[in-house]
Write a protein that holds these residues in place. Structure first.
Motif, PDB file in Angstrom:
ATOM      1  N   THR A  66     -18.477  11.576   0.886  1.00 12.63           N
ATOM      2  CA  THR A  66     -17.713  12.685   1.884  1.00 12.63           C
ATOM      3  C   THR A  66     -16.522  13.303   1.451  1.00 12.63           C
ATOM      4  O   THR A  66     -16.398  14.468   1.888  1.00 12.63           O
ATOM      5  N   GLY A  67     -16.035  12.825   0.109  1.00 13.79           N
ATOM      6  CA  GLY A  67     -14.731  13.309  -0.349  1.00 13.79           C
ATOM      7  C   GLY A  67     -13.565  13.453   0.520  1.00 13.79           C
ATOM      8  O   GLY A  67     -12.601  14.275   0.595  1.00 13.79           O
ATOM      9  N   HIS A  68     -13.580  12.341   1.568  1.00 14.04           N
ATOM     10  CA  HIS A  68     -12.336  12.079   2.572  1.00 14.04           C
ATOM     11  C   HIS A  68     -11.138  11.787   1.696  1.00 14.04           C
ATOM     12  O   HIS A  68     -11.306  11.078   0.777  1.00 14.04           O
ATOM     13  N   HIS A  69      -9.950  12.318   2.042  1.00 17.48           N
ATOM     14  CA  HIS A  69      -8.839  11.768   1.352  1.00 17.48           C
ATOM     15  C   HIS A  69      -8.638  10.476   1.382  1.00 17.48           C
ATOM     16  O   HIS A  69      -9.247   9.586   2.167  1.00 17.48           O
ATOM     17  N   MET A  70      -7.993  10.002   0.251  1.00 13.89           N
ATOM     18  CA  MET A  70      -7.669   8.512   0.251  1.00 13.89           C
ATOM     19  C   MET A  70      -6.992   7.915   1.494  1.00 13.89           C
ATOM     20  O   MET A  70      -6.054   8.526   1.961  1.00 13.89           O
ATOM     21  N   ILE A  71      -7.311   6.690   1.983  1.00 16.17           N
ATOM     22  CA  ILE A  71      -7.089   6.149   3.250  1.00 16.17           C
ATOM     23  C   ILE A  71      -5.507   5.843   2.764  1.00 16.17           C
ATOM     24  O   ILE A  71      -4.926   5.566   1.740  1.00 16.17           O
ATOM     25  N   GLY A  72      -4.712   5.707   3.861  1.00 16.70           N
ATOM     26  CA  GLY A  72      -3.401   5.366   3.780  1.00 16.70           C
ATOM     27  C   GLY A  72      -3.152   3.800   3.992  1.00 16.70           C
ATOM     28  O   GLY A  72      -3.952   3.019   3.833  1.00 16.70           O
ATOM     29  N   ALA A  73      -1.953   3.392   4.436  1.00 13.62           N
ATOM     30  CA  ALA A  73      -1.482   2.161   4.250  1.00 13.62           C
ATOM     31  C   ALA A  73      -2.267   1.300   5.476  1.00 13.62           C
ATOM     32  O   ALA A  73      -2.050  -0.130   5.543  1.00 13.62           O
ATOM     33  N   GLN A  74      -2.733   1.833   6.393  1.00 15.38           N
ATOM     34  CA  GLN A  74      -3.479   1.052   7.362  1.00 15.38           C
ATOM     35  C   GLN A  74      -4.930   0.310   7.048  1.00 15.38           C
ATOM     36  O   GLN A  74      -5.500  -0.133   7.412  1.00 15.38           O
ATOM     37  N   GLY A  75      -5.201   0.801   5.473  1.00 14.09           N
ATOM     38  CA  GLY A  75      -6.515   0.804   5.155  1.00 14.09           C
ATOM     39  C   GLY A  75      -6.758  -0.876   4.515  1.00 14.09           C
ATOM     40  O   GLY A  75      -5.762  -1.522   3.941  1.00 14.09           O
ATOM     41  N   ARG A  76      -7.888  -1.560   5.010  1.00 16.46           N
ATOM     42  CA  ARG A  76      -8.201  -2.898   4.398  1.00 16.46           C
ATOM     43  C   ARG A  76      -8.558  -2.889   3.074  1.00 16.46           C
ATOM     44  O   ARG A  76      -9.187  -2.091   2.627  1.00 16.46           O
ATOM     45  N   PHE A  77      -8.181  -3.894   2.330  1.00 16.09           N
ATOM     46  CA  PHE A  77      -8.712  -4.227   1.107  1.00 16.09           C
ATOM     47  C   PHE A  77      -8.768  -5.735   0.699  1.00 16.09           C
ATOM     48  O   PHE A  77      -7.986  -6.459   1.292  1.00 16.09           O
ATOM     49  N   ARG A  78      -9.688  -5.908  -0.258  1.00 19.81           N
ATOM     50  CA  ARG A  78      -9.694  -7.355  -0.968  1.00 19.81           C
ATOM     51  C   ARG A  78      -8.623  -7.720  -1.677  1.00 19.81           C
ATOM     52  O   ARG A  78      -8.257  -6.902  -2.568  1.00 19.81           O
ATOM     53  N   LEU A  79      -7.979  -8.865  -1.415  1.00 16.48           N
ATOM     54  CA  LEU A  79      -6.741  -8.895  -2.159  1.00 16.48           C
ATOM     55  C   LEU A  79      -7.066  -9.620  -3.381  1.00 16.48           C
ATOM     56  O   LEU A  79      -6.314  -9.704  -4.557  1.00 16.48           O
ATOM     57  N   ALA A  80      -8.214  -9.992  -3.527  1.00 18.35           N
ATOM     58  CA  ALA A  80      -8.690 -10.605  -5.061  1.00 18.35           C
ATOM     59  C   ALA A  80      -7.531 -11.943  -5.443  1.00 18.35           C
ATOM     60  O   ALA A  80      -7.179 -12.803  -4.663  1.00 18.35           O
ATOM     61  N   GLY A  81      -7.224 -11.687  -6.713  1.00 15.84           N
ATOM     62  CA  GLY A  81      -6.290 -12.691  -7.257  1.00 15.84           C
ATOM     63  C   GLY A  81      -4.884 -13.000  -6.379  1.00 15.84           C
ATOM     64  O   GLY A  81      -4.191 -13.995  -6.338  1.00 15.84           O
TER      65      GLY A  81
END
Length: 368
Positions: A66-81
């Motif tokens: 889609t080319g949407h702007h990079m998500i901000g501080a509210q975005g979820r992500f995998r913490l991994a290590g």
């Protein structure tokens, strides 16, 4: 998947994503933004983020379709290590409450390790010599911690317990099993009760069994799926998060991760003596794994020198679809999280990730 195949897959991700990534406009006046732009323009990272001090900087896009702007501080992500720091804090809570000891044999809690001279302290410090299980797993099917540990125990130890240092997810796989036994409630529930709820980390969670998607707003992640390496670089937003367990399974946000570092190093989770052990009983790991010169590894946390003096304490994490770095700096310079939407844990990209952390903290961008 065999270790050499896993490494080849990761290297493929690092060398081919550049052809897919958009070009960001350079903003040379901001040293933090410059590092993010280098990640996108030079390293081929689809999207990157720095969050600290109430400010979020981004580069690239959150979705390459889609080319949407990079998500901000509210975005979820995998913490991994980074999950290891939560697991280590939970272990130290059990120690502080007298429910286990650092020099207890791991075999006291994990029958598969009965007869082995591996202690809880060695697991925390990554000095047990237990070989890495991740590279031995068939990620095309779900498995249990006991099955994963059996794979590691079937391989040759990296070294005798206590004789050296070697980063291994197996150490924290075992610590999850130790927490299960010592707490009586399972490591996920125990971490929720003793860390997530007290710090009000409402956007941090353990994926449920079979759950492969990320809840809430999030960027897409790109890399080589360890279950299908022959497909090359693909969308790897869906991953078997539950199976990553105590060594890498948590999902969070930049705000929550910063709040965790502030809570841990601010003394809100553990008595002072327990936190001192985590950060003073350390091993020099400079030049090993991903750690620059002068770095030291303690109990699930590491210190990394800052170019402006002092250090920051945190961890780091990498999956085929993301890298996460940052932590809390000494000297009141604050706390910061850096996140990329593909693996950026080696070569120039690693330098730019670490450079973004350093630039943000040395500029005071993590305060607030």
């Amino acid at each position: 998947m065999h270790r050499k195949h896993l490494i080849a897959a990761v290297l493929l991700a690092a060398t081919t994503t550049g052809a897919l990534a958009p070009v960001a406009a350079a903003r040379p006046s901001d040293p933090v933004q410059r590092q993010l732009d280098l990640l996108v323009e030079r390293d081929g990272v689809p999207g990157a983020l720095v969050h600290g001090g109430g400010r979020t900087r981004t580069a690239g896009v959150s979705d390459m379709v889609t080319g949407h702007h990079m998500i901000g501080a509210q975005g979820r992500f995998r913490l991994a290590g980074n999950t290891k720091a939560f697991t280590a804090a939970a272990v130290m809570r059990l120690v502080a409450d007298g429910l286990m000891g650092l020099d207890d044999r791991a075999g006291t809690y994990v029958p598969q390790l009965a007869g082995r001279a591996v202690t809880v302290r060695q697991l925390l410090k990554q000095t047990s010599g237990l070989p890495e299980y991740v590279s031995l797993v068939d990620w095309s099917r779900a498995g249990t911690p006991q099955e994963y540990l059996a794979l590691a125990l079937g391989a040759e130890p990296a070294f005798e317990p206590g004789a050296d240092w070697g980063y291994s997810d197996t150490n924290y796989l075992v610590l999850g099993m130790v927490i299960d036994r010592a707490s009586g409630v399972g490591f996920r529930t125990y971490v929720e009760r003793t860390i997530l709820r007290p710090l009000h980390l409402d956007d941090t969670y353990w994926p449920a069994p079979g759950e492969s998607v990320l809840r809430g707003p999030h960027a897409r992640n790109y890399g080589v799926n360890p279950a299908l390496p022959e497909a090359g670089v693909v969308d790897v937003t869906k991953l078997p998060g539950y199976e990553f367990g105590a060594s890498g399974g948590l999902v969070s946000t930049p705000g929550d991760l910063n709040a965790f570092w502030n809570g841990l190093f601010g003394g809100r989770l553990l008595p002072a003596w327990a936190l001192r052990l985590m950060t003073r009983d350390t091993t020099d790991v400079g030049g090993r794994d991903v750690y620059p010169a002068g770095s030291r590894y303690g109990y699930g946390v590491a210190s990394v020198p800052l170019s402006c003096g002092g250090v920051y304490w945190g961890h780091g994490g990498d999956l085929p679809g993301d890298s996460v770095a940052g932590g809390r700096a000494t000297g009141g310079r604050g706390t910061v999280t850096v996140y990329t939407t593909t693996w950026a844990g080696g070569g120039e990209s690693l330098g730019h990730v670490q450079g973004a952390v350093d630039a943000a903290l040395c500029a005071g961008g993590g305060r607030g």
